[in-house]
Design an enzyme around this catalytic site. Structure first.
Site, PDB file in Angstrom:
ATOM      1  N   ARG A 154      -2.810  37.105  38.010  1.00 52.16           N
ATOM      2  CA  ARG A 154      -2.942  37.800  39.294  1.00 52.16           C
ATOM      3  C   ARG A 154      -1.565  38.061  39.900  1.00 52.16           C
ATOM      4  O   ARG A 154      -0.752  37.153  40.046  1.00 52.16           O
ATOM      5  CB  ARG A 154      -3.772  36.967  40.271  1.00 52.16           C
ATOM      6  CG  ARG A 154      -4.146  37.740  41.551  1.00 52.16           C
ATOM      7  CD  ARG A 154      -5.029  36.915  42.469  1.00 52.16           C
ATOM      8  NE  ARG A 154      -6.211  36.420  41.807  1.00 52.16           N
ATOM      9  CZ  ARG A 154      -7.315  37.139  41.568  1.00 52.16           C
ATOM     10  NH1 ARG A 154      -7.358  38.407  41.942  1.00 52.16           N
ATOM     11  NH2 ARG A 154      -8.356  36.596  40.961  1.00 52.16           N
TER      12      ARG A 154
ATOM     13  N   GLU B 204      -6.180  37.928  31.311  1.00 48.44           N
ATOM     14  CA  GLU B 204      -6.907  38.699  32.326  1.00 48.44           C
ATOM     15  C   GLU B 204      -5.948  39.214  33.395  1.00 48.44           C
ATOM     16  O   GLU B 204      -5.200  38.434  33.990  1.00 48.44           O
ATOM     17  CB  GLU B 204      -7.980  37.825  32.985  1.00 48.44           C
ATOM     18  CG  GLU B 204      -8.680  38.502  34.151  1.00 48.44           C
ATOM     19  CD  GLU B 204      -9.521  37.535  34.972  1.00 48.44           C
ATOM     20  OE1 GLU B 204      -9.626  37.744  36.197  1.00 48.44           O
ATOM     21  OE2 GLU B 204     -10.062  36.567  34.399  1.00 48.44           O
TER      22      GLU B 204
ATOM     23  N   LYS C 273     -18.983  32.987  35.010  1.00 49.75           N
ATOM     24  CA  LYS C 273     -17.819  32.442  35.704  1.00 49.75           C
ATOM     25  C   LYS C 273     -18.299  31.710  36.956  1.00 49.75           C
ATOM     26  O   LYS C 273     -18.816  32.338  37.885  1.00 49.75           O
ATOM     27  CB  LYS C 273     -16.879  33.600  36.065  1.00 49.75           C
ATOM     28  CG  LYS C 273     -15.810  33.295  37.095  1.00 49.75           C
ATOM     29  CD  LYS C 273     -15.069  34.588  37.441  1.00 49.75           C
ATOM     30  CE  LYS C 273     -14.210  34.441  38.677  1.00 49.75           C
ATOM     31  NZ  LYS C 273     -13.488  35.706  38.973  1.00 49.75           N
TER      32      LYS C 273
END
Length: 206
Positions: free
Chosen positions: A17, A40, A129
């Site tokens: 992120r 990711e 998740k």
């Protein structure tokens, strides 16, 4: 395409992120060198589609490239075009699971309740998740796994790090989404390498 072989190789999803396209390749190379091969890029990062394109071009044969914080069907289409093979959402939306599966993506949507979990599995989710995991506990996951279909892969995400992984693993977590404990914006490849090693040690895999 299945998530299981990737989790078998290393059950950590590296959540990058805030990563920028110009730094994503050296960060990814450091992670791959430590055996972390599920990457990711959340869509609330700077120019995330470009980062996904670069990861796909450089590491698409060796890593599972995913997009996180996916919230619309248009985003599902966009991440597919960029080369992502894994879709991760922060919330329980069966329509996004259906859209991802229709495009050949692995779908790992977010959930927090049994009702959400069953609705996502019915839509074809490959894994679930558990988010935000810091608002739950390993005991909650143990209870969920007792009622979910046998073999359901649940990955705690949110507040997960080297200190907490053993407790989650002990109750049956199939994998772990790790963000700030692994990468924070501005981290060097060397810093990420050190954090990745600590995470592998927490799994019992030096």
């Amino acid at each position: 395409m299945s998530l299981a072989p990737w989790l078998d190789a290393c059950p950590i999803v590296a959540i990058l992120r805030g990563v920028r396209p110009e730094e994503v390749e050296p960060i990814a190379a450091a992670l791959l060198a430590e055996g972390l091969n599920i990457l990711e890029v959340p869509l609330n990062s700077p120019n995330p589609l470009e980062s996904i394109r670069r990861l796909h071009g450089a590491f698409g044969e060796r890593a599972l490239i995913g997009a996180g914080t996916v919230t619309t069907e248009d985003e599902v289409a966009a991440i597919t075009r960029a080369g992502a093979k894994l879709m991760v959402t922060p919330h329980a939306d069966p329509a996004l699971v259906l859209a991802a599966r229709a495009r050949g993506l692995i779908a790992c949507p977010g959930f927090f309740t049994p009702s959400e979990a069953f609705s996502l599995l019915a839509a074809g989710a490959d894994a679930l998740k558990l988010f935000p995991a810091e608002a739950a506990s390993p005991a909650v996951l143990r209870a969920l796994l007792a009622v979910l279909p046998k073999g359901t892969a649940v990955l705690p995400v949110g507040g997960v790090g080297a200190e907490t992984i053993p407790a989650w693993k002990a109750v049956g977590a199939a994998g772990f989404g790790v963000g700030s404990s692994l990468y924070k914006p501005g981290d060097s490849a060397e810093a990420v390498t050190a954090k990745a090693r600590a995470l592998r040690l927490s799994l019992g895999a030096a």
